[in-house]
Design an enzyme around this catalytic site. Structure first.
Site, PDB file in Angstrom:
ATOM      1  CG  HIS A 103      -0.525  -0.331   2.445  1.00 24.73           C
ATOM      2  ND1 HIS A 103       0.343  -0.817   2.947  1.00 24.73           N
ATOM      3  CD2 HIS A 103       0.383   0.722   3.831  1.00 24.73           C
ATOM      4  CE1 HIS A 103       0.351  -0.982   3.747  1.00 24.73           C
ATOM      5  NE2 HIS A 103       0.553  -0.115   4.227  1.00 24.73           N
ATOM      6  CD  GLN A 104       3.076   5.324  -3.413  1.00 25.14           C
ATOM      7  OE1 GLN A 104       4.276   4.488  -3.008  1.00 25.14           O
ATOM      8  NE2 GLN A 104       2.934   5.675  -4.611  1.00 25.14           N
TER       9      GLN A 104
END
Length: 178
Positions: free
Chosen positions: A134-135
């Site tokens: 996840h960014q």
């Protein structure tokens, strides 16, 4: 009474943080196992319940349940994959496009002055959910770091998550794609 305690200090109660501190909703099994992964479960819910701001073909954009600042979004692939080197070219492209769009949306919705953007790869690097890439897209404003997180180890968020999700989802849908 002015709200001060017997010691003269004001109290800002943040009971929702206890879930994070206790590690609630964190997958227990190996990182490779999508069972119980919150990033695999969120897309199964409706957008408001899952705090999803936008959905793409390969990735989705969701509010962080334990945000550093109002509007803290995460761009996640639907596929349960842990390492950035393991996402395919199409996923990389859509992660990048969603990150850019998230920045534009947050600026339009709340006038962010800047952003912290990044991925923590692995638990030792600070990934809270190491098994699912996840960014983070964290909006920042001049003067947003004050004594609360530094001394009080508390974040003050002036908007409820549901309200933030609605504002960003409406802005996402209303802002011309670029």
């Amino acid at each position: 009474m002015d709200g001060a305690g017997p010691d003269g200090l004001e109290r800002l109660w943040t009971p929702h943080r206890m879930a994070y501190i206790k590690g609630e909703n964190k997958p227990i099994g190996p990182a490779s196992d999508p069972k119980g992964c919150p990033f695999c479960e969120m897309p199964k819910r409706d957008d408001a319940d899952g705090l999803i701001v936008a959905r793409g073909g390969l990735v989705f954009c969701v509010l962080n349940l334990y945000p550093y600042s109002p509007g803290h979004l995460m761009v996640c692939p639907y596929r349960h994959v842990a390492d950035y080197t393991d996402v395919d070219d199409a996923e990389v492209a859509e992660i990048a496009a969603f990150t850019r769009r998230a920045m534009r949306v947050i600026r339009a919705a709340s006038g962010a002055h800047g952003f912290n953007i990044g991925m923590n790869q692995g638990a030792v690097a600070g990934a809270g959910i190491a098994g699912h890439l996840h960014q983070h897209v964290v909006p920042r404003w001049g003067g947003d770091s004050n004594f609360m997180p530094i001394i009080g180890r508390t974040r003050v968020l002036p908007q409820l998550l549901g309200d933030t999700r609605q504002l960003l989802a409406d802005t996402w849908n209303g802002l011309a794609a670029a």
